[in-house]
Design a protein around this motif. Structure first.
Motif, short mmCIF file in Angstrom:
data_model
loop_
_atom_site.label_atom_id
_atom_site.label_comp_id
_atom_site.label_asym_id
_atom_site.label_seq_id
_atom_site.Cartn_x
_atom_site.Cartn_y
_atom_site.Cartn_z
N UNK A 1 -3.43 -6.78 6.21
CA UNK A 1 -2.89 -7.03 4.87
C UNK A 1 -1.37 -7.08 4.95
N UNK A 2 -0.84 -8.27 5.13
CA UNK A 2 0.60 -8.46 5.32
C UNK A 2 1.29 -8.66 3.97
N UNK A 3 1.03 -7.74 3.06
CA UNK A 3 1.51 -7.88 1.68
C UNK A 3 2.51 -6.80 1.30
N UNK A 4 3.03 -6.05 2.29
CA UNK A 4 3.99 -4.98 2.04
C UNK A 4 3.43 -3.97 1.04
N UNK A 5 2.27 -3.38 1.34
CA UNK A 5 1.62 -2.49 0.37
C UNK A 5 2.39 -1.20 0.15
N UNK A 6 2.14 -0.61 -1.00
CA UNK A 6 2.65 0.73 -1.29
C UNK A 6 1.58 1.74 -0.87
N UNK A 7 1.94 3.01 -0.93
CA UNK A 7 0.96 4.06 -0.63
C UNK A 7 -0.23 3.95 -1.59
N UNK A 8 0.05 3.69 -2.87
CA UNK A 8 -1.03 3.54 -3.85
C UNK A 8 -1.93 2.36 -3.53
N UNK A 9 -1.35 1.25 -3.06
CA UNK A 9 -2.16 0.08 -2.68
C UNK A 9 -3.11 0.45 -1.55
N UNK A 10 -2.58 1.13 -0.55
CA UNK A 10 -3.41 1.51 0.60
C UNK A 10 -4.48 2.50 0.17
N UNK A 11 -4.11 3.47 -0.64
CA UNK A 11 -5.07 4.46 -1.13
C UNK A 11 -6.20 3.77 -1.91
N UNK A 12 -5.85 2.88 -2.82
CA UNK A 12 -6.85 2.18 -3.63
C UNK A 12 -7.81 1.37 -2.77
N UNK A 13 -7.28 0.78 -1.70
CA UNK A 13 -8.12 -0.05 -0.83
C UNK A 13 -9.01 0.79 0.09
N UNK A 14 -8.49 1.90 0.59
CA UNK A 14 -9.23 2.66 1.59
C UNK A 14 -10.09 3.79 1.03
N UNK A 15 -9.72 4.36 -0.11
CA UNK A 15 -10.42 5.55 -0.61
C UNK A 15 -11.91 5.33 -0.92
N UNK A 16 -12.34 4.15 -1.37
CA UNK A 16 -13.79 4.01 -1.61
C UNK A 16 -14.63 4.21 -0.34
N UNK A 17 -14.13 3.75 0.81
CA UNK A 17 -14.86 3.91 2.07
C UNK A 17 -14.51 5.20 2.80
N UNK A 18 -13.36 5.79 2.45
CA UNK A 18 -12.88 7.01 3.12
C UNK A 18 -12.42 8.01 2.06
N UNK A 19 -13.36 8.62 1.34
CA UNK A 19 -13.00 9.48 0.20
C UNK A 19 -12.17 10.72 0.56
N UNK A 20 -12.18 11.13 1.82
CA UNK A 20 -11.38 12.30 2.19
C UNK A 20 -9.92 11.94 2.48
N UNK A 21 -9.58 10.65 2.42
CA UNK A 21 -8.21 10.20 2.64
C UNK A 21 -7.41 10.40 1.35
N UNK A 22 -6.29 11.11 1.44
CA UNK A 22 -5.48 11.38 0.26
C UNK A 22 -4.19 10.57 0.28
N UNK A 23 -3.55 10.47 -0.88
CA UNK A 23 -2.24 9.81 -0.97
C UNK A 23 -1.22 10.53 -0.09
N UNK A 24 -1.30 11.84 -0.06
CA UNK A 24 -0.38 12.62 0.76
C UNK A 24 -0.55 12.29 2.24
N UNK A 25 -1.78 12.17 2.69
CA UNK A 25 -2.05 11.81 4.08
C UNK A 25 -1.46 10.43 4.38
N UNK A 26 -1.64 9.49 3.47
CA UNK A 26 -1.11 8.14 3.67
C UNK A 26 0.41 8.17 3.70
N UNK A 27 1.02 8.87 2.76
CA UNK A 27 2.48 8.95 2.71
C UNK A 27 3.03 9.59 3.99
N UNK A 28 2.46 10.71 4.39
CA UNK A 28 2.92 11.38 5.61
C UNK A 28 2.71 10.51 6.85
N UNK A 29 1.60 9.79 6.88
CA UNK A 29 1.34 8.88 8.00
C UNK A 29 2.36 7.76 8.03
N UNK A 30 2.71 7.22 6.86
CA UNK A 30 3.72 6.15 6.80
C UNK A 30 5.07 6.63 7.32
#
Length: 160
Positions: free
Chosen positions: A43-72
């Motif tokens: 996804x070469x669309x320059x996503x935000x943390x919220x974009x990534x969370x919205x896309x991944x959380x349905x398949x990975x419910x244990x993934x949090x915004x904090x985890x995504x932010x810290x990973x970024x």
């Protein structure tokens, strides 16, 4: 740890590429990091943390915004991604770490990659001096209307 599927599938090749990129950058391999890197690589669309969370959380419910932010932040510190602070409300992520500029569309909000202007790619990727100041990184951000919005506006005007 074997974290990828058979390379005979697109999913397996993507998983392997994401894992290899993380390893190449010296990042420890975890499932959340792989999921996030796979998303960025497709996804070469320059996503935000919220974009990534919205896309991944349905398949990975244990993934949090904090985890995504810290990973970024961690991926940026290792040079695997670039964090973009183009607008005052979001941090966007760019998986393309080659020197280039960005246009933030004031009409649709999209962030688009564009070629560097007024500075060479070599200068943008290496430290250099200006008036004795050491420049270590160059970010060029423009605000305007992206090509897609311009085309849509022209089409709308043509039918008015």
């Amino acid at each position: 740890m074997k974290v990828y599927q058979s390379e005979n599938t697109d999913t397996g090749r993507l998983r392997r590429a994401a894992t290899d990129k993380l390893r190449h950058c010296g990042v420890s391999i975890t499932h959340p990091r792989i999921y996030i890197m796979e998303y960025l690589m497709t996804h070469h669309c320059h996503p935000s943390v919220d974009d990534i969370y919205s896309a991944l959380s349905p398949d990975h419910p244990c993934l949090s915004r904090t985890t995504i932010y810290n990973t970024m932040k961690m991926l940026a510190n290792h040079g695997a991604v670039t964090l973009l602070t183009i607008d005052d409300h979001n941090i966007n992520i760019d998986e393309n770490t080659c020197p280039h500029a960005h246009l933030h569309c004031t009409h649709c909000g999209r962030i688009v990659d564009i070629p560097l202007q007024g500075i060479s790619t070599l200068q943008a990727s290496h430290a250099f001096t200006i008036d004795g100041h050491l420049v270590q990184k160059v970010h060029q951000y423009y605000k305007g209307v992206c090509l897609q919005c311009q085309e849509e506006m022209q089409t709308t005007q043509a039918f008015s």
